[in-house]
Design an enzyme around this catalytic site. Structure first.
Site, PDB file in Angstrom:
ATOM      1  N   GLU A   1      25.404  50.872  28.900  1.00 56.19           N
ATOM      2  CA  GLU A   1      25.934  49.870  27.973  1.00 56.19           C
ATOM      3  C   GLU A   1      26.679  48.782  28.741  1.00 56.19           C
ATOM      4  OE1 GLU A   1      27.887  52.702  25.457  1.00 56.19           O
ATOM      5  OE2 GLU A   1      25.931  53.353  24.712  1.00 56.19           O
TER       6      GLU A   1
ATOM      7  N   GLU B   1      21.144  59.369  32.450  1.00 51.17           N
ATOM      8  CA  GLU B   1      21.068  58.989  31.041  1.00 51.17           C
ATOM      9  C   GLU B   1      19.915  58.015  30.828  1.00 51.17           C
ATOM     10  OE1 GLU B   1      25.155  59.650  29.054  1.00 51.17           O
ATOM     11  OE2 GLU B   1      25.097  57.598  29.766  1.00 51.17           O
TER      12      GLU B   1
ATOM     13  N   ASN C   1      32.102  61.144  26.111  1.00 47.95           N
ATOM     14  CA  ASN C   1      32.332  59.711  26.227  1.00 47.95           C
ATOM     15  C   ASN C   1      32.536  59.164  24.815  1.00 47.95           C
ATOM     16  OD1 ASN C   1      32.269  56.978  26.624  1.00 47.95           O
ATOM     17  ND2 ASN C   1      30.151  56.888  27.376  1.00 47.95           N
TER      18      ASN C   1
ATOM     19  N   SER D   1      21.736  61.505  23.419  1.00 51.99           N
ATOM     20  CA  SER D   1      21.493  62.224  22.164  1.00 51.99           C
ATOM     21  C   SER D   1      21.633  63.741  22.286  1.00 51.99           C
ATOM     22  CB  SER D   1      20.113  61.846  21.589  1.00 51.99           C
ATOM     23  OG  SER D   1      20.066  60.465  21.295  1.00 51.99           O
TER      24      SER D   1
ATOM     25  N   HIS E   1      27.768  52.847  33.280  1.00 52.65           N
ATOM     26  CA  HIS E   1      27.104  53.235  32.040  1.00 52.65           C
ATOM     27  C   HIS E   1      26.099  52.143  31.646  1.00 52.65           C
ATOM     28  CE1 HIS E   1      26.382  54.370  27.905  1.00 52.65           C
ATOM     29  NE2 HIS E   1      26.849  55.572  28.228  1.00 52.65           N
TER      30      HIS E   1
ATOM     31  N   LYS F   1      33.325  56.306  23.943  1.00 55.95           N
ATOM     32  CA  LYS F   1      32.935  54.888  23.846  1.00 55.95           C
ATOM     33  C   LYS F   1      34.022  54.091  23.112  1.00 55.95           C
ATOM     34  CE  LYS F   1      28.142  56.209  24.353  1.00 55.95           C
ATOM     35  NZ  LYS F   1      26.728  55.949  24.082  1.00 55.95           N
TER      36      LYS F   1
ATOM     37  N   GLY G   1      22.059  57.186  22.027  1.00 52.97           N
ATOM     38  CA  GLY G   1      22.386  56.739  20.681  1.00 52.97           C
ATOM     39  C   GLY G   1      21.172  56.568  19.779  1.00 52.97           C
TER      40      GLY G   1
HETATM   41  P1  13P Z   1      24.803  59.608  22.735  1.00 51.14           P
HETATM   42  O1  13P Z   1      25.133  61.064  23.015  1.00 51.14           O
HETATM   43  O2  13P Z   1      25.531  59.051  21.568  1.00 51.14           O
HETATM   44  O3  13P Z   1      23.341  59.383  22.737  1.00 51.14           O
HETATM   45  O4  13P Z   1      25.390  58.785  23.997  1.00 51.14           O
HETATM   46  C1  13P Z   1      25.116  59.231  25.267  1.00 51.14           C
HETATM   47  C2  13P Z   1      25.935  58.471  26.217  1.00 51.14           C
HETATM   48  O5  13P Z   1      25.730  57.288  26.395  1.00 51.14           O
HETATM   49  C3  13P Z   1      27.023  59.161  26.906  1.00 51.14           C
HETATM   50  O6  13P Z   1      27.578  58.367  27.904  1.00 51.14           O
END
Ligand code: 13P
Length: 254
Positions: free
Chosen positions: A96, A164, A9, A210, A94, A11, A170
């Site tokens: 976010e 997740e 992803n 992560s 997601h 992002k 993150g």
């Molecule tokens: P990170 O791997 O940067 O922690 O992000 C995970 C994520 O949100 C994947 O969709």
């Protein structure tokens, strides 16, 4: 047998030219790795270009969001029909998007339904927040997220779930393999209650939060974890390749 899957992803990262560069770095290496579904999810503006670059390779394409209406006066939105023409997967729900764009369980449900109707495979993200985790409410939150996102959906048709935990995204603070395996096993039980044992056994459930080349093996050794949804580490070609490679090796023997 569930085919493991590693999805990147990206992002809101990479311009179109940066996306081209990253795909060019990834393409040959990814293509040499078998037994894993390799999916990259660049920003919308790069989908068409990336699609051309990976044509003829085993790399699959996904989008990061979708709107639930087929077409019309929804300025700035991207419809299932537009995506179905371009890619195979779409990330939905997601954290976010839940957090910064106020996506509710109901909206996520509409998006999952719209994606499935268009023949797209949703990567449905669920996961608890830190305070929910600390209050021992993980299973309750997951149960509610599954109930609302999958309401009225009879056939999962290629849907993938990504667990997740929000506190691991993150932050560099990943869950342990054991923790993630336990919650993913719980998710499979809920799916089994709703859709039956066979569907639950065939459903791919990924871990995300992560994941790096250094900790990927710990997750992939867990029997319930079918792969990973990778954020930050998917933007570095070597790191992503290493995660996919380790997954292929570990999942062949476990
Ligand atoms: P990170 O791997 O940067 O922690 O992000 C995970 C994520 O949100 C994947 O969709």
């Amino acid at each position: 047998m569930r085919v493991p899957m590693i999805a990147g992803n990206w992002k809101m990262n990479t311009t179109v030219s940066e996306a081209i560069e990253l795909v060019n770095e990834l393409r040959r290496g990814l293509d040499e790795i078998d037994n894993v579904d390799k999916v990259i999810c660049p920003p919308f503006v790069s989908l068409a270009t990336v699609r051309e670059l990976i044509r003829g390779s085993s790399i699959k394409l996904g989008a990061q969001n979708i709107y639930f209406e087929a077409k019309g006066a929804y300025t700035g939105e991207i419809s299932p029909l537009m995506l179905a023409d371009l890619c195979e997967f779409v990330i939905i729900g997601h954290s976010e998007r839940r957090q910064y764009f106020n996506e509710t369980g109901e909206m996520i449900n509409k998006k999952v339904q719209a994606a499935l109707r268009a023949g797209l495979k949703p990567i449905l993200c669920i996961g608890e927040r830190l305070e929910e985790n600390e209050a021992g409410r993980t299973e309750e939150v997951i149960t509610e997220q599954l109930r609302s996102s999958l309401a009225g959906i009879e056939h999962l048709s290629g849907l993938v779930i990504a667990y997740e935990p929000v506190w691991a995204i993150g932050t560099g603070r990943a869950a342990t393999g054991k923790q993630a395996n336990k919650t993913i096993s719980f998710i499979r039980r809920i799916i089994s209650q709703k859709y039956g044992k066979e569907i639950a056994q065939d459903l791919r459930i990924l871990y995300g939060g992560s994941v790096t080349a250094d900790n990927a093996a710990e997750f992939m050794r867990q029997l319930e974890i079918d792969g990973a949804l990778v954020g930050g580490a998917s933007l570095k070609a070597n790191e992503f390749l290493s995660i996919v490679k380790q997954t292929s090796e570990i999942k062949q023997v476990t």
